[in-house]
Scaffold this active site. Sequence first.
Site, short mmCIF file in Angstrom:
data_model
loop_
_atom_site.label_atom_id
_atom_site.label_comp_id
_atom_site.label_asym_id
_atom_site.label_seq_id
_atom_site.Cartn_x
_atom_site.Cartn_y
_atom_site.Cartn_z
N HIS A 97 14.52 19.06 -19.86
CA HIS A 97 14.40 20.40 -20.85
C HIS A 97 15.38 20.71 -20.32
CE1 HIS A 97 10.08 19.76 -21.72
NE2 HIS A 97 9.82 20.23 -20.71
N GLU A 115 8.91 25.13 -16.40
CA GLU A 115 7.61 24.87 -16.68
C GLU A 115 6.88 24.21 -15.00
OE1 GLU A 115 8.15 20.93 -19.36
OE2 GLU A 115 7.05 20.15 -18.22
N HIS A 172 11.67 14.65 -15.70
CA HIS A 172 9.57 14.23 -15.21
C HIS A 172 9.42 13.14 -15.68
CE1 HIS A 172 10.74 18.15 -18.09
NE2 HIS A 172 9.45 17.46 -18.05
N ARG A 192 14.00 13.52 -24.81
CA ARG A 192 13.59 12.37 -23.92
C ARG A 192 14.34 11.65 -24.23
NH1 ARG A 192 10.68 11.06 -29.11
NH2 ARG A 192 8.84 13.23 -28.21
ZN ZN Z 1 8.46 18.58 -19.66
#
Ligand code: ZN
Length: 310
Positions: A97, A115, A172, A192
């Site tokens: 991200h 996150e 991740h 992605r």
């Molecule tokens: Zn994530």
Amino acid sequence: MKEILFLEPVFKSMIWGGDRLRTEYNYKIPSDHTGECWAISAHPNGDCTIKSGSYKGKSLSWLWTNKGHLFGNRSEPTFPLLIKIIDAKKDLSIQVHPDDAYAASYESGSYGKTECWYVLDCDKDAEIVIGHNAKDKDELRNMIEQERWSDLIRRRPIKRGDFFQISPGTVHAIKGGTMILETQQNSDITFRLYDYDRLDGGKPRQLHIKESIDVINCPHKDAAIDGSVIKCSSGEITNLIRNKHYRVQKIDLYTEMVLNQDRDFMNISVIEGEGVIDGTYISKGDHFILPYEYGSFRLEGKMSLIISYK
Ligand code: ZN
């Protein structure tokens, strides 16, 4: 007025999802491959509604815009956090991200995504992906071009109760056999990097190789977490993490506890057990917000809760 804002979650079917949000959390889910429960969210891709009380039927985004006093009249244009439960039956894509600056230039007005994950449950041999082994961007680019995925990504074993911080720029992936409670910035921007060459409805899901290389931190550094515990006879409070985006704590309650909501707002998710908050029954799978100036609250029962605020 002391009114608790209980939320109706929004569910997302995913190619990697399962049915545990129904079998273990009793939610009405849309399919047997439901991957995400957006439990406390005002994001346009999944805006929760209030379940009961004065604001029944209103969305969280509506409340943020029209009843700002409930959240301390904060300056952010949208509710800043998003709480999810993720049921990964299969592996999620390897992803990354952006931070706030990159997100704003990529999709105007969007936040970046920081996150963190609390592992609710996982298979005995479960693992996750955090980080990579490239020493700099050139090596990263080469390894990606040559599709040397197993050399590139770092896997690590996990167990129930583990906690991880995923800062922007961190490669991740949640892997199959894992349920996670995720606390994140209110953002839905994912780049992605690799999707195991899977097909979704006959075609591969979109990859974002250039954007991923732009934002991946090289070399990878694991983020620090807190983990300090305050114990008393009625339970314990674990400080999971505190940074500029959120503070997250876990409460394990054995009998009863009186705590204080002295923040602008406080998100609470019941992740295990059942009990009562100020006379109202709550159980595993309930998510609610204690609004501004709620003040002291009494928890009774035997349960575990994840609390977050900004
Ligand atoms: Zn994530």
